[in-house]
Design a protein around this motif. Structure first.
Motif, mmCIF file in Angstrom:
data_model
loop_
_atom_site.group_PDB
_atom_site.id
_atom_site.type_symbol
_atom_site.label_atom_id
_atom_site.label_comp_id
_atom_site.label_asym_id
_atom_site.label_seq_id
_atom_site.Cartn_x
_atom_site.Cartn_y
_atom_site.Cartn_z
ATOM 1 N N ARG A 18 0.833 -1.203 0.000
ATOM 2 C CA ARG A 18 0.000 0.000 0.000
ATOM 3 C C ARG A 18 0.867 1.252 0.000
ATOM 4 N N SER A 19 0.354 2.317 -0.601
ATOM 5 C CA SER A 19 1.031 3.614 -0.583
ATOM 6 C C SER A 19 0.389 4.480 0.486
ATOM 7 N N VAL A 20 1.216 5.032 1.363
ATOM 8 C CA VAL A 20 0.723 5.929 2.407
ATOM 9 C C VAL A 20 1.219 7.328 2.082
ATOM 10 N N TYR A 21 0.293 8.260 2.009
ATOM 11 C CA TYR A 21 0.614 9.660 1.797
ATOM 12 C C TYR A 21 0.599 10.321 3.162
ATOM 13 N N SER A 22 1.669 11.005 3.505
ATOM 14 C CA SER A 22 1.773 11.566 4.841
ATOM 15 C C SER A 22 2.111 13.039 4.774
ATOM 16 N N ASP A 23 1.309 13.834 5.468
ATOM 17 C CA ASP A 23 1.580 15.260 5.617
ATOM 18 C C ASP A 23 1.826 15.482 7.098
ATOM 19 N N SER A 24 3.069 15.559 7.487
ATOM 20 C CA SER A 24 3.370 15.692 8.914
ATOM 21 C C SER A 24 3.665 17.137 9.294
ATOM 22 N N SER A 25 3.260 18.075 8.439
ATOM 23 C CA SER A 25 3.560 19.477 8.732
ATOM 24 C C SER A 25 2.698 20.042 9.857
ATOM 25 N N GLY A 26 1.534 19.427 10.138
ATOM 26 C CA GLY A 26 0.710 19.868 11.260
ATOM 27 C C GLY A 26 -0.017 21.173 11.021
ATOM 28 N N VAL A 27 -0.391 21.471 9.778
ATOM 29 C CA VAL A 27 -1.028 22.763 9.509
ATOM 30 C C VAL A 27 -2.517 22.660 9.241
ATOM 31 N N LEU A 28 -3.093 21.472 9.253
ATOM 32 C CA LEU A 28 -4.512 21.312 8.957
ATOM 33 C C LEU A 28 -5.333 21.279 10.230
ATOM 34 N N THR A 29 -6.434 22.023 10.227
ATOM 35 C CA THR A 29 -7.371 21.938 11.351
ATOM 36 C C THR A 29 -8.229 20.701 11.154
ATOM 37 N N LEU A 30 -8.911 20.283 12.224
ATOM 38 C CA LEU A 30 -9.782 19.120 12.120
ATOM 39 C C LEU A 30 -10.894 19.354 11.097
ATOM 40 N N SER A 31 -11.404 20.573 11.000
ATOM 41 C CA SER A 31 -12.449 20.849 10.007
ATOM 42 C C SER A 31 -11.888 20.756 8.580
ATOM 43 N N ILE A 33 -9.461 18.761 7.708
ATOM 44 C CA ILE A 33 -9.285 17.329 7.486
ATOM 45 C C ILE A 33 -10.626 16.693 7.119
ATOM 46 N N ARG A 34 -11.700 17.072 7.853
ATOM 47 C CA ARG A 34 -13.033 16.540 7.520
ATOM 48 C C ARG A 34 -13.444 16.950 6.108
ATOM 49 N N GLN A 35 -13.135 18.181 5.723
ATOM 50 C CA GLN A 35 -13.450 18.654 4.373
ATOM 51 C C GLN A 35 -12.695 17.832 3.332
ATOM 52 N N LEU A 36 -11.401 17.567 3.582
ATOM 53 C CA LEU A 36 -10.622 16.738 2.661
ATOM 54 C C LEU A 36 -11.240 15.357 2.515
ATOM 55 N N ARG A 37 -11.647 14.775 3.637
ATOM 56 C CA ARG A 37 -12.276 13.451 3.607
ATOM 57 C C ARG A 37 -13.527 13.450 2.745
ATOM 58 N N SER A 38 -14.350 14.474 2.894
ATOM 59 C CA SER A 38 -15.612 14.509 2.152
ATOM 60 C C SER A 38 -15.385 14.691 0.652
ATOM 61 N N GLU A 39 -14.270 15.288 0.272
ATOM 62 C CA GLU A 39 -13.992 15.541 -1.143
ATOM 63 C C GLU A 39 -13.251 14.395 -1.827
ATOM 64 N N GLY A 66 -11.972 8.646 1.994
ATOM 65 C CA GLY A 66 -12.159 9.519 3.141
ATOM 66 C C GLY A 66 -12.688 8.830 4.380
ATOM 67 N N GLU A 67 -12.767 7.503 4.363
ATOM 68 C CA GLU A 67 -13.283 6.769 5.522
ATOM 69 C C GLU A 67 -12.218 6.672 6.609
ATOM 70 N N GLU A 68 -12.706 6.661 7.851
ATOM 71 C CA GLU A 68 -11.796 6.489 8.986
ATOM 72 C C GLU A 68 -11.211 5.080 8.949
ATOM 73 N N LEU A 69 -9.947 4.936 9.312
ATOM 74 C CA LEU A 69 -9.341 3.607 9.357
ATOM 75 C C LEU A 69 -9.571 2.972 10.721
ATOM 76 N N LEU A 70 -9.590 1.654 10.740
ATOM 77 C CA LEU A 70 -9.767 0.911 11.983
ATOM 78 C C LEU A 70 -8.501 0.994 12.832
ATOM 79 N N PRO A 71 -8.632 0.952 14.177
ATOM 80 C CA PRO A 71 -7.458 1.076 15.059
ATOM 81 C C PRO A 71 -6.351 0.052 14.765
ATOM 82 N N ASP A 72 -6.711 -1.201 14.466
ATOM 83 C CA ASP A 72 -5.687 -2.205 14.169
ATOM 84 C C ASP A 72 -4.908 -1.836 12.913
#
Length: 182
Positions: A18-31, A33-39, A66-72
């Motif tokens: 699997r390919s994981v895209y990671s943005d570790s810059s810490g500049v996104l608000t939770l809203s 992130i939710r907007q990104l998920r919906s799009e 945009g679905e939440e991943l399971l904890p495992d």
């Protein structure tokens, strides 16, 4: 495997492909992130999994739709990305490491010219030794990565060593064959 662009975004390849895209810059608000998920459109997704860090410090993982991943799944992916991040340190040293590998094998090529009698053996000695080293690293899982870039750097160094020693011997025999001028 990891790569990074100028924005600090990283792409990690997990052991299950699997390919994981990671943005570790810490500049996104939770809203945001939710907007990104919906799009997100799974048909147009470049990556299988996305990871970002909110301004609140929360690490958020979601799939291509945009679905939440399971904890495992998140636990597994975090381990994979940590491994990828430690490998990215190794990759930042690649030019220096490749140069060292290259230089390490130049003498091996030169010694091959002196020690072996046929040109095919002389030319294959360094690449064969390099292949053996990389194969052992892979088989024994020594903690060192088996890498084709190392194989290319080692083999290139050995071939340059063969060429340098062959050139030196040629010049030496040419000079000894010249009549001395008095």
């Amino acid at each position: 495997m990891t790569s990074a662009d100028e924005t600090g975004m990283h792409r990690y390849e997990t052991s299950d492909g699997r390919s994981v895209y990671s943005d570790s810059s810490g500049v996104l608000t939770l809203s945001q992130i939710r907007q990104l998920r919906s799009e997100m459109d799974p048909e147009e997704a470049l990556y299988d999994v996305y990871r970002t860090v909110s301004t609140e410090g929360e690490t958020v993982w979601y799939g291509p739709a945009g679905e939440e991943l399971l904890p495992d799944d998140i636990t597994y992916l975090e381990e994979q990305v940590r491994e990828g991040e430690s490998q990215s340190t190794r990759q930042s040293l690649l030019p220096e490491q490749n140069m060292l590998n290259f230089l390490l094998f130049v003498p091996i090529g030169a010694i091959a010219v002196l020690a072996l009698s046929s040109w095919p053996l002389r030319l294959l000695a360094g690449p064969t030794l390099s292949l053996a080293v990389e194969a052992l690293q892979w088989v024994l899982a020594t903690g060192r990565a088996s890498d084709t870039a190392d194989l290319v750097a080692n083999s290139s160094g050995a071939l340059v060593g063969v060429a340098l020693m062959a050139g030196a011997l040629y010049i030496g025999t040419r000079r000894s064959a010249l009549p001395e001028n008095r």
